[in-house]
Design a protein around this motif. Structure first.
Motif, mmCIF file in Angstrom:
data_model
loop_
_atom_site.group_PDB
_atom_site.id
_atom_site.type_symbol
_atom_site.label_atom_id
_atom_site.label_comp_id
_atom_site.label_asym_id
_atom_site.label_seq_id
_atom_site.Cartn_x
_atom_site.Cartn_y
_atom_site.Cartn_z
ATOM 1 N N UNK A 1 0.986 -1.073 -0.096
ATOM 2 C CA UNK A 1 -0.018 -0.029 -0.083
ATOM 3 C C UNK A 1 0.761 1.263 -0.134
ATOM 4 N N UNK A 2 0.542 2.159 -0.877
ATOM 5 C CA UNK A 2 1.444 3.557 -0.986
ATOM 6 C C UNK A 2 0.923 4.407 -0.227
ATOM 7 N N UNK B 1 -2.208 2.555 -6.263
ATOM 8 C CA UNK B 1 -2.221 2.789 -4.655
ATOM 9 C C UNK B 1 -2.102 1.617 -3.718
ATOM 10 N N UNK B 2 -2.684 0.353 -4.340
ATOM 11 C CA UNK B 2 -2.466 -0.706 -3.404
ATOM 12 C C UNK B 2 -2.553 -2.181 -4.344
ATOM 13 N N UNK C 1 -11.724 4.635 8.686
ATOM 14 C CA UNK C 1 -10.443 4.791 7.891
ATOM 15 C C UNK C 1 -10.799 4.623 6.085
ATOM 16 N N UNK C 2 -10.024 5.189 5.412
ATOM 17 C CA UNK C 2 -10.554 5.218 3.842
ATOM 18 C C UNK C 2 -9.415 4.872 3.070
ATOM 19 N N UNK C 3 -8.468 3.639 3.315
ATOM 20 C CA UNK C 3 -7.500 3.351 2.464
ATOM 21 C C UNK C 3 -7.882 2.354 1.453
ATOM 22 N N UNK C 4 -7.113 1.892 0.712
ATOM 23 C CA UNK C 4 -7.461 1.049 -0.484
ATOM 24 C C UNK C 4 -7.535 1.559 -1.759
#
Lengths: 152, 81
Positions: free
Chosen positions: A81-82, A92-93, B78-81
């Protein structure tokens, strides 16, 4: 089983990551997922900034992968994950999962992504032509995580 | 002392990366109440949105106990991915 977890500013090489997983003779399936920075509806995205909680992020990702490994018969798993500043269309991932058979690899990759989105401490901030704002968490992501709570 | 870290929108709105709370014993919820009492701006910020809590880098409910020397983190969903 080899688990690789990386949180990094630098871009990653999908082909190299895939090669790393396909080298093992025991696994007949590799599933990869790549998430990209996309345009925001009605706005022009100029940049995306990704913040994370160093230490906790890696621990959470490792826990998610171990939960997937307990549930499916997996080979190797890579999660990259960046963080930092990204622009439109950048990667991004990456989630890459190998397994003896496809179903385990498909399901585990989706499980890992669903929990990454709802449990791993990353936050996105978008800069558009109308200013900067933090991305709001989506109910649809919570629902995607919840579907795995029903036992197989 | 309890070390409290803030991330993302909370960090920006409070203009604070990290703070300390002395002589604390209680739950994460009670710790949050102490932080809210620091100023009207802190109260407004910490009440304006959903706040998630991690203790020693584990996500916990606000009912969790916080002990001397713990690292607490407060952040938005959270808001990754």
């Amino acid at each position: 089983m080899t688990i690789r977890i990386r949180v990094q500013n630098d871009d990653f090489d999908m082909a190299a990551e895939y090669e790393r997983l396909r080298r093992n003779d025991s696994y007949g399936a590799v599933v990869t997922f790549t998430g990209l920075v996309r345009e925001v509806q009605g706005d022009h995205l100029q940049a995306m900034h990704l913040e994370h909680y160093p230490g906790m992020t890696e621990n959470v990702l490792m826990t998610i992968v171990k939960q997937a490994d307990a549930r499916w018969n997996l080979g190797d798993v890579t999660v990259i994950h960046r963080v930092g500043s990204l622009t439109l269309n950048e990667q991004i991932v990456l989630v890459a999962v190998s397994s003896a058979h496809r179903v385990d690899a498909f399901e585990a990759a989706q499980f890992i992504m669903d929990f990454l989105k709802t449990k791993a401490p990353f936050w996105k901030k978008e800069a558009t032509t109308r200013g900067e704002h933090w991305v709001e968490a989506k109910d649809s992501d919570d629902k995607a995580g919840q579907r795995w709570s029903v036992n197989k | 002392m309890i070390k409290v870290k803030f991330f993302a929108a909370l960090r920006e709105r409070l203009d604070c990366n990290e703070t300390g709370v002395e002589n604390f014993q209680g739950t994460a919820h009670e710790l949050l109440d102490i932080l809210k009492s620091r100023s009207t701006q802190w109260r407004a910020t910490l009440e304006a949105q959903q706040v998630l809590c991690a203790v020693n880098q584990q996500l916990v409910p606000l009912s969790a106990e916080v002990n001397e020397g713990d690292e607490v983190a407060l952040f938005p969903p959270v808001t990754g991915g």
